[in-house]
Enzyme design. Structure first.
Site, short mmCIF file in Angstrom:
data_model
loop_
_atom_site.label_atom_id
_atom_site.label_comp_id
_atom_site.label_asym_id
_atom_site.label_seq_id
_atom_site.Cartn_x
_atom_site.Cartn_y
_atom_site.Cartn_z
N TRP A 100 -47.18 -38.98 -1.64
CA TRP A 100 -47.27 -39.27 -0.21
C TRP A 100 -46.51 -40.54 0.16
CZ3 TRP A 100 -48.18 -34.82 1.32
CH2 TRP A 100 -49.03 -33.97 0.61
N ASP A 167 -52.13 -45.94 4.46
CA ASP A 167 -52.43 -44.51 4.55
C ASP A 167 -53.70 -44.29 3.75
OD1 ASP A 167 -52.69 -41.77 4.29
OD2 ASP A 167 -50.70 -41.43 3.45
N LYS A 191 -60.23 -34.37 5.05
CA LYS A 191 -60.78 -34.54 3.71
C LYS A 191 -62.20 -35.10 3.76
CE LYS A 191 -56.09 -35.43 2.05
NZ LYS A 191 -55.88 -34.30 1.15
#
Length: 357
Positions: A100, A167, A191
């Protein structure tokens, strides 16, 4: 029988929230219509919208110095929106700890931003969190707090003199964090805090000033969304409704310190099952950097991994296949996964080892 869902995301939701949403799906609070059907401009939806923002800030203990934004495009759109809004013509520094951050670096480079990768653990398959020192004059410093694929997590964020961008998609709302240096804290909520289709951002007021100075399309401009309370365009209304339910659920549990205690207990139990297996199972991440959210591991005889996944599914557990990049097995034990469910997995792992060792 309801399955135990160890998927990395979209992931399992608290069953009581699913039932609450089900009960209100066709008739929200006896009003005769669904929350999915009403305009985002109505008082009914605005009550949900603004209370979700308030509860999110309450959980992290944040005040007026931060704005909450609800945006679409998931966390991945932020890989481009961050440099578009916050790069000021100088160097933007990134710590590369996995897929990511690599994607975020790529998007910034596409925009022509001067990107400097100040640390990386790629040479060891991102199995650890590298030490990082950001400079004192970068436009911003960027990290990913938890790495879903590789199962690593920052235990403490690096101290910075420049704005820190985090993030936090895969450990969002799972623990308290130190916001001292954080200028932007964001994640997709699918999530730990809801369903797919929504990204939540906590953005510091000085970063909104940077955004105001930028000549970029309105839909990609943080300042526009802040000035319109995340109602500049039609938001992801049902995702915000589910996010609101999750925020109240976390508050009812006692907040982020309490959920972190539960998450720590679950992770310790699962890692013990790996470490005490006499080499049958092997964790990917270094012990000091292990994630409390995503436990990635292998079986020494990797031919057994497909059998493990198949037999786990037959035993009522899904989502255990590792990411296609890393392979192996991965158990994502987010907020909604219970200690009893982790115990069930550990008992299965013990029985599987006994059967095939």
């Amino acid at each position: 029988m309801r399955k135990i869902n160890f998927s990395a995301g979209p992931s399992t939701l608290p069953q009581e929230l699913l039932k609450e949403a089900q009960e209100q799906l066709c008739d929200y609070k006896g009003l005769g219509y669904s929350i999915m059907e009403i305009s985002h401009r109505t008082k009914i939806f605005e009550e949900v919208h603004f209370d979700a923002m308030r509860k999110a800030k309450e959980l992290y203990g944040l005040g007026e110095e931060y704005e909450v934004l609800f945006l679409q495009g998931g966390a991945s759109l932020q890989f481009a929106m961050i440099p578009m809004n916050l790069a000021m013509g100088g160097v933007c520094e990134y710590a590369n700890t996995g897929v990511w951050t690599k994607k975020a670096i790529k998007e910034a480079q596409i925009l022509g931003v001067d990107v400097k990768v100040v640390s990386s653990s790629e040479e060891e398959k991102f199995s650890y969190i590298p030490k990082v020192e950001f400079s004192d004059n970068a436009d911003y410093a960027y990290i990913c707090s938890n790495n879903t694929i590789y199962g690593t997590q920052y235990k403490k964020y690096p101290k910075t003199k420049v704005p820190l961008i985090v993030d936090a998609s895969s450990d969002f709302f799972s623990r308290k964090v130190d916001f001292s240096d954080i200028a932007l804290f964001y994640g997709g909520v699918q999530k730990n805090a809801g369903i797919s289709g929504l990204a939540c951002l906590f953005i510091r007021q000085d970063m909104l000033e940077r955004s105001r100075a930028k000549n970029i399309p309105s839909m990609l401009k943080y300042a526009i969304h802040a000035e319109n309370n995340s109602l500049f365009n039609t938001p992801a209304t049902f995702a915000i409704y589910m996010f609101h339910l999750e925020m109240q659920w976390l508050l009812n549990l006692g907040g982020l310190d309490e959920i972190n205690k539960k998450n720590t207990q679950k992770a310790q139990l699962l890692y013990e099952s790996i470490d005490l297996s006499e080499g049958f199972y092997k964790g990917h991440a270094r012990k000091e950097d292990r994630s409390l959210m995503n436990v990635s591991f292998n079986i020494a005889n990797n031919e057994l991994e497909s059998i493990f996944i198949k037999e786990a599914e037959e035993a009522g557990m899904i989502g255990l296949k590792g990411h296609r990049i890393l392979g192996g097995i991965r158990a994502s034990i987010y907020n909604a996964i219970t200690l009893e469910q982790v115990k069930t997995l550990c008992e299965f792992m013990k029985a599987f080892r006994k059967k095939y060792a």
